[in-house]
Motif scaffolding. Sequence first.
Motif, PDB file in Angstrom:
ATOM      1  N   LEU A  92      26.824  52.013  69.556  1.00 58.79           N
ATOM      2  CA  LEU A  92      25.837  51.355  69.840  1.00 58.79           C
ATOM      3  C   LEU A  92      25.159  50.066  68.601  1.00 58.79           C
ATOM      4  O   LEU A  92      26.378  49.913  67.492  1.00 58.79           O
ATOM      5  N   ALA A  93      24.372  48.926  68.358  1.00 56.11           N
ATOM      6  CA  ALA A  93      23.865  48.291  68.030  1.00 56.11           C
ATOM      7  C   ALA A  93      23.819  48.521  66.679  1.00 56.11           C
ATOM      8  O   ALA A  93      23.111  50.234  67.057  1.00 56.11           O
ATOM      9  N   LYS A  94      23.268  48.051  66.150  1.00 60.91           N
ATOM     10  CA  LYS A  94      23.164  48.358  64.596  1.00 60.91           C
ATOM     11  C   LYS A  94      21.874  48.517  64.422  1.00 60.91           C
ATOM     12  O   LYS A  94      21.493  50.095  63.393  1.00 60.91           O
ATOM     13  N   ASN A  95      20.720  48.528  65.473  1.00 61.93           N
ATOM     14  CA  ASN A  95      19.520  48.762  65.324  1.00 61.93           C
ATOM     15  C   ASN A  95      19.260  49.937  66.078  1.00 61.93           C
ATOM     16  O   ASN A  95      18.458  50.864  66.366  1.00 61.93           O
ATOM     17  N   GLY A  96      20.547  50.916  66.668  1.00 60.54           N
ATOM     18  CA  GLY A  96      20.439  51.563  67.684  1.00 60.54           C
ATOM     19  C   GLY A  96      20.641  52.816  67.208  1.00 60.54           C
ATOM     20  O   GLY A  96      21.233  52.559  65.919  1.00 60.54           O
ATOM     21  N   ARG A  97      19.897  53.937  67.037  1.00 62.20           N
ATOM     22  CA  ARG A  97      20.230  55.335  67.161  1.00 62.20           C
ATOM     23  C   ARG A  97      20.497  56.562  68.222  1.00 62.20           C
ATOM     24  O   ARG A  97      19.818  55.754  69.641  1.00 62.20           O
ATOM     25  N   ALA A  98      21.582  57.100  67.849  1.00 58.85           N
ATOM     26  CA  ALA A  98      21.210  58.864  69.152  1.00 58.85           C
ATOM     27  C   ALA A  98      21.373  59.860  68.732  1.00 58.85           C
ATOM     28  O   ALA A  98      21.198  60.259  67.023  1.00 58.85           O
ATOM     29  N   SER A  99      20.028  60.548  69.856  1.00 63.58           N
ATOM     30  CA  SER A  99      20.106  61.851  68.439  1.00 63.58           C
ATOM     31  C   SER A  99      20.522  62.947  70.425  1.00 63.58           C
ATOM     32  O   SER A  99      20.649  62.311  70.857  1.00 63.58           O
ATOM     33  N   GLY A 100      20.654  63.531  69.748  1.00 69.26           N
ATOM     34  CA  GLY A 100      20.777  65.024  70.935  1.00 69.26           C
ATOM     35  C   GLY A 100      22.220  65.291  70.501  1.00 69.26           C
ATOM     36  O   GLY A 100      22.892  65.723  69.501  1.00 69.26           O
ATOM     37  N   SER A 101      23.334  65.717  71.753  1.00 70.90           N
ATOM     38  CA  SER A 101      24.596  65.869  71.461  1.00 70.90           C
ATOM     39  C   SER A 101      25.235  65.155  72.676  1.00 70.90           C
ATOM     40  O   SER A 101      25.114  65.119  73.620  1.00 70.90           O
ATOM     41  N   VAL A 102      26.437  65.338  71.898  1.00 74.21           N
ATOM     42  CA  VAL A 102      27.418  65.003  72.465  1.00 74.21           C
ATOM     43  C   VAL A 102      29.496  65.280  72.046  1.00 74.21           C
ATOM     44  O   VAL A 102      29.141  65.234  71.634  1.00 74.21           O
ATOM     45  N   ARG A 103      29.271  65.911  73.337  1.00 75.42           N
ATOM     46  CA  ARG A 103      31.072  66.887  72.626  1.00 75.42           C
ATOM     47  C   ARG A 103      31.924  66.685  74.006  1.00 75.42           C
ATOM     48  O   ARG A 103      32.224  66.641  75.142  1.00 75.42           O
ATOM     49  N   TYR A 104      33.091  66.770  73.099  1.00 75.44           N
ATOM     50  CA  TYR A 104      33.762  65.840  73.804  1.00 75.44           C
ATOM     51  C   TYR A 104      35.029  67.773  73.611  1.00 75.44           C
ATOM     52  O   TYR A 104      35.755  68.228  72.488  1.00 75.44           O
ATOM     53  N   ARG A 105      35.754  68.132  74.851  1.00 77.22           N
ATOM     54  CA  ARG A 105      35.756  69.645  74.594  1.00 77.22           C
ATOM     55  C   ARG A 105      35.416  70.552  72.865  1.00 77.22           C
ATOM     56  O   ARG A 105      36.128  71.177  72.640  1.00 77.22           O
ATOM     57  N   GLY A 106      33.943  70.217  73.626  1.00 76.33           N
ATOM     58  CA  GLY A 106      33.216  71.648  73.147  1.00 76.33           C
ATOM     59  C   GLY A 106      33.075  71.189  71.611  1.00 76.33           C
ATOM     60  O   GLY A 106      32.373  70.899  70.766  1.00 76.33           O
ATOM     61  N   ARG A 107      34.246  69.494  71.202  1.00 74.46           N
ATOM     62  CA  ARG A 107      33.759  69.377  69.598  1.00 74.46           C
ATOM     63  C   ARG A 107      32.266  68.573  69.437  1.00 74.46           C
ATOM     64  O   ARG A 107      32.380  68.145  70.076  1.00 74.46           O
ATOM     65  N   GLU A 108      31.639  68.652  68.559  1.00 73.28           N
ATOM     66  CA  GLU A 108      30.852  67.398  68.474  1.00 73.28           C
ATOM     67  C   GLU A 108      31.197  65.853  68.119  1.00 73.28           C
ATOM     68  O   GLU A 108      31.630  66.288  66.988  1.00 73.28           O
ATOM     69  N   ILE A 109      30.448  65.379  68.877  1.00 71.55           N
ATOM     70  CA  ILE A 109      31.414  63.648  68.455  1.00 71.55           C
ATOM     71  C   ILE A 109      30.008  62.830  67.462  1.00 71.55           C
ATOM     72  O   ILE A 109      30.240  61.922  67.415  1.00 71.55           O
ATOM     73  N   LEU A 110      28.026  63.074  68.671  1.00 71.70           N
ATOM     74  CA  LEU A 110      27.764  62.004  67.838  1.00 71.70           C
ATOM     75  C   LEU A 110      27.766  62.563  66.950  1.00 71.70           C
ATOM     76  O   LEU A 110      27.139  63.231  66.178  1.00 71.70           O
ATOM     77  N   GLY A 111      27.371  60.927  65.888  1.00 73.86           N
ATOM     78  CA  GLY A 111      26.826  61.402  64.701  1.00 73.86           C
ATOM     79  C   GLY A 111      27.989  61.523  63.805  1.00 73.86           C
ATOM     80  O   GLY A 111      27.976  61.817  62.256  1.00 73.86           O
ATOM     81  N   LEU A 112      29.341  61.515  63.918  1.00 72.54           N
ATOM     82  CA  LEU A 112      30.312  61.588  63.405  1.00 72.54           C
ATOM     83  C   LEU A 112      31.131  60.344  61.988  1.00 72.54           C
ATOM     84  O   LEU A 112      30.441  59.172  62.835  1.00 72.54           O
ATOM     85  N   LYS A 113      31.173  60.151  61.400  1.00 72.19           N
ATOM     86  CA  LYS A 113      31.793  58.996  60.539  1.00 72.19           C
ATOM     87  C   LYS A 113      32.405  58.693  61.125  1.00 72.19           C
ATOM     88  O   LYS A 113      33.003  59.230  61.969  1.00 72.19           O
ATOM     89  N   ALA A 114      32.708  57.115  60.706  1.00 73.18           N
ATOM     90  CA  ALA A 114      33.987  56.079  61.291  1.00 73.18           C
ATOM     91  C   ALA A 114      34.789  57.076  61.782  1.00 73.18           C
ATOM     92  O   ALA A 114      35.947  57.621  62.650  1.00 73.18           O
ATOM     93  N   ALA A 115      36.049  56.959  60.383  1.00 67.36           N
ATOM     94  CA  ALA A 115      37.009  57.642  60.674  1.00 67.36           C
ATOM     95  C   ALA A 115      37.580  58.981  60.922  1.00 67.36           C
ATOM     96  O   ALA A 115      37.886  59.662  61.966  1.00 67.36           O
ATOM     97  N   ALA A 116      36.153  60.261  61.210  1.00 63.82           N
ATOM     98  CA  ALA A 116      36.238  61.370  61.999  1.00 63.82           C
ATOM     99  C   ALA A 116      36.515  61.165  63.476  1.00 63.82           C
ATOM    100  O   ALA A 116      37.343  61.441  64.507  1.00 63.82           O
ATOM    101  N   LEU A 117      34.968  60.302  63.795  1.00 57.39           N
ATOM    102  CA  LEU A 117      35.151  59.414  65.070  1.00 57.39           C
ATOM    103  C   LEU A 117      36.594  59.116  65.726  1.00 57.39           C
ATOM    104  O   LEU A 117      37.219  58.934  67.658  1.00 57.39           O
ATOM    105  N   ASN A 118      37.193  58.665  64.889  1.00 49.74           N
ATOM    106  CA  ASN A 118      38.054  57.652  65.446  1.00 49.74           C
ATOM    107  C   ASN A 118      39.282  58.656  65.982  1.00 49.74           C
ATOM    108  O   ASN A 118      40.432  57.732  66.049  1.00 49.74           O
ATOM    109  N   GLU A 119      38.841  60.067  65.371  1.00 50.80           N
ATOM    110  CA  GLU A 119      40.271  61.427  66.126  1.00 50.80           C
ATOM    111  C   GLU A 119      39.964  61.050  67.016  1.00 50.80           C
ATOM    112  O   GLU A 119      41.062  61.388  68.220  1.00 50.80           O
ATOM    113  N   VAL A 120      38.882  61.089  67.751  1.00 51.67           N
ATOM    114  CA  VAL A 120      38.544  61.130  69.198  1.00 51.67           C
ATOM    115  C   VAL A 120      38.265  59.763  70.069  1.00 51.67           C
ATOM    116  O   VAL A 120      38.908  59.776  71.200  1.00 51.67           O
ATOM    117  N   ARG A 121      38.445  58.848  69.694  1.00 49.72           N
ATOM    118  CA  ARG A 121      37.607  57.871  70.373  1.00 49.72           C
ATOM    119  C   ARG A 121      38.634  56.744  70.483  1.00 49.72           C
ATOM    120  O   ARG A 121      39.694  56.415  69.585  1.00 49.72           O
TER     121      ARG A 121
END
Lengths: 566, 307
Positions: A76-105
């Motif tokens: 998302l752009a800098k002024n964007g905010r997301a809430s709720g849940s995004v799960r990849y194979r059961g693992r929550e990825i929404l709101g992860l820090k970049a380093a952790a997110l990059n293991e999936v992304r």
Amino acid sequence: MEATLSSDHPFSDHPSSDNAPLLELNDLRVGFDTPDGEVQAVRGIRLALHARETLAVVGESGSGKSQTMMAAMGLLAKNGRASGSVRYRGREILGLKAAALNEVRGAKIGMIFQEPMTSLDPLYTIGNQIAEPLTRHLRLSGRAARQRAVELLTLVGIPDPARRLEAYPHELSGGQRQRVMIAMALAAEPDVLIADEPTTALDVTVQAQIIDLLRTLQQRFGMGIVFITHDLGLARHFADRVAVMRHGLVVEEGPASEVLTTPKAEYTRMLLAAEPTGTKAPPPADAPIVLEARRLNVTFRIGGGLLAGPPLVIHAVNNVSVTLREGQTIGIVGESGSGKSTLGRALIRLIEAQGDIRLFGEPANALDTQSLRALRRQVQIVFQDPFGSLSPRMTVGEIITEGLRVHAPHLDRRARERLAVQALEDVSLDPGLRNRYPHEFSGGQRQRIAIARAVILKPRVLVLDEPTSALDRSVQKDIVELLRRLQGEHGLSYLFISHDLSVVRALSDWIMVMRAGQVVEAGPTDEVFRAPAAAYTRELIAAAFGLSDTPVAPAAPDLPRGVALG
Amino acid sequence: MARYVLRRLLTAIPTLFLIVTLSFFLLRVAPGGPFSQEHGLSPEVKANLERVYQLDAPLWRQYLNYLVGLLHGDFGPSYNLPDFTVADLFRVGLPVSMQLGASALVLALIIGSILGILAALRQNRGVDYGVVALATAGSTIPTFVIAPLYQLVFALTLAWVPVAGWGGGALVNKIGPVLTLALPQIAIVARLMRGAMIEALRANHIRTARALGLSSFSVVVKHALRGAVLPIISYAGPAAAALLTGSVVVETVFAIPGVGRYFVDAALNRDYTLVMGTVVVIAVFVIVFNLLVDLAYALVDPRVRYE
């Protein structure tokens, strides 16, 4: 993506069962902070994607379909905010820090975008860019990554892949760049691919190839694909399931065959009905000729000079003849670079051309500026870009009446006002809005303003250069209806330039198909569509209307199983 | 590429010729001459001096003489510093000015870039506001204010460094002039870098790099920074030419024996040969650094190619 593949699909050894979704969005909300307060782009949606499945997320601009997936990918752009849940194979990825997110992304979820021309870094070679996700996610050495990059380029159908590794993005065509994007997105062997309007910026024949490529790759690797599109035709041909979005909500979801044939939601029905329909009857055979061109040629010179040698000469329009009669609509179709827009501009002498042009029986190429100006009043043009073609610093009223100041200087302010009100009513816009500025209007409204600016001068010929291409389907339909009505009321003749065959078919009674500056086929609309004579016309029609019937892209060669990924 | 460089260097010759010719005649249009300001100079002595320096010859003759000398590397004698030739003055002063200028430039590029990148990455937050404020201050406070302030605080009050002088090139003597020269440059580079980086980070291919899960370092340094240095390179060329040829204010305030002062002094005194020498030196620097900028561009951006 049918059951035939389930026995040996490459992810069957994954721990999760086949029924568990790969990607699951729950109550996802996306908001943007703007100076006018928070704007809710996505307002709580629920979606699930399974292995080997294609889920089309369909909607018009502003429906939130892209932002949904951007939020899931943490893009998302800098002024964007997301809430709720995004799960990849059961693992929550929404709101992860970049380093952790990059293991999936990029590793488990790949993404390709709408803009192939700008989505690759212009400063690095193709090989360098494909190698990046390989060395990062698969920990390949430089040499192994290079080897794999060659395989990936082969897989996506880039000819001579070993040499192409050294190429820079600007040396590739749009279609090839999109293939490279796909190769990069698939490099780390993700099992989810998010494709955000991947073919919208491409010509129809290239679009068909890219869709076929995605389908082939999906069948081989069993990926789940989220396919974001505004094009219901594409969704119908490509997707298993469809989710229709509007104003940040999913209004309908289900199997593609059901949603797109027997829709439950009113909005889906409206979208489906928005595909342009109807035909245009030809004018009487003895209708006077308003515009005629014989053996028209336009050439551009690029470069050249005292030290640089001879310039590169491009023949943009090559020996083209056109006869437009009163009340007639000629559709000029072709892909980008075919010369169709150049032809339109040359015909009304916006650019210089060689050959005979006659406007209302008068030779137009010999005219001086003064007499040309008098003729121009009767020949107006509407451009494609409703955002760039209206001056942002003038009110709508000023924009519409500017032509009158030139062509009818005797009119006073009140008379001009009166005509402006009339013109706005003509294009079904509230005349009370004429003191506002263009940025306060939507794309469709702006295109109406552009049309009002042309018709206020009571022209006899209107050149329409892709007037509906930047608009949503439902808006497109309204503009088509408007053009039809104006033609009936004012006896206008249209030169309708477009790459969109369905709009051209609905509006024009005569068609010219252009390719590389030449007319490959011309004739009455129904004849050309019923029995296209030229192979290229057949290819265009097949690509636009029958994606499912086109054969698997010949450009993607069959690889021995050992070379394949996954 | 080699052919391109050769062609650029060859086209520099007529450019230089034009500059020399124009400046030569423009100088002579200005009223007065090298010896007209010295009071009490009897007409005979003045005539004598002018004969010695061939200033009594017709103008075209003087012009040809100057050109011939220039071709032989002879810039002529200085009229106001009669013991020195112009070439001597530059041989001694230019290395001093270049040393200070180069140090200031390198310092400005490093510090300015880092500040600019930090500001861009933290756009509209504390760090960003700090950098922007610093950049504004740096480019608005004139050198002739910063230099005396530096002397007041660090030399007179704290006595850490000498007030002025070259000191044979000792490090403590260089700190003041280099900082004074660098400060406005840091401000400009930081502002340029901030804008370029913000722009670069918005590009679609940055979104691609993020979607591929590349590390933040790779996204910022490899993909965003490389494109963002292009405007910095464009700026650095002319800036280098200006910095390396010395600064009047800094060299005067810190009593530095560089060449920066010559430009103004020589012009005021109608020291024709010294003015011409300065013009030629600056022109050569500008030409060379512009060429280097263009070459650096091609190095960074593969879409730029020279044949």
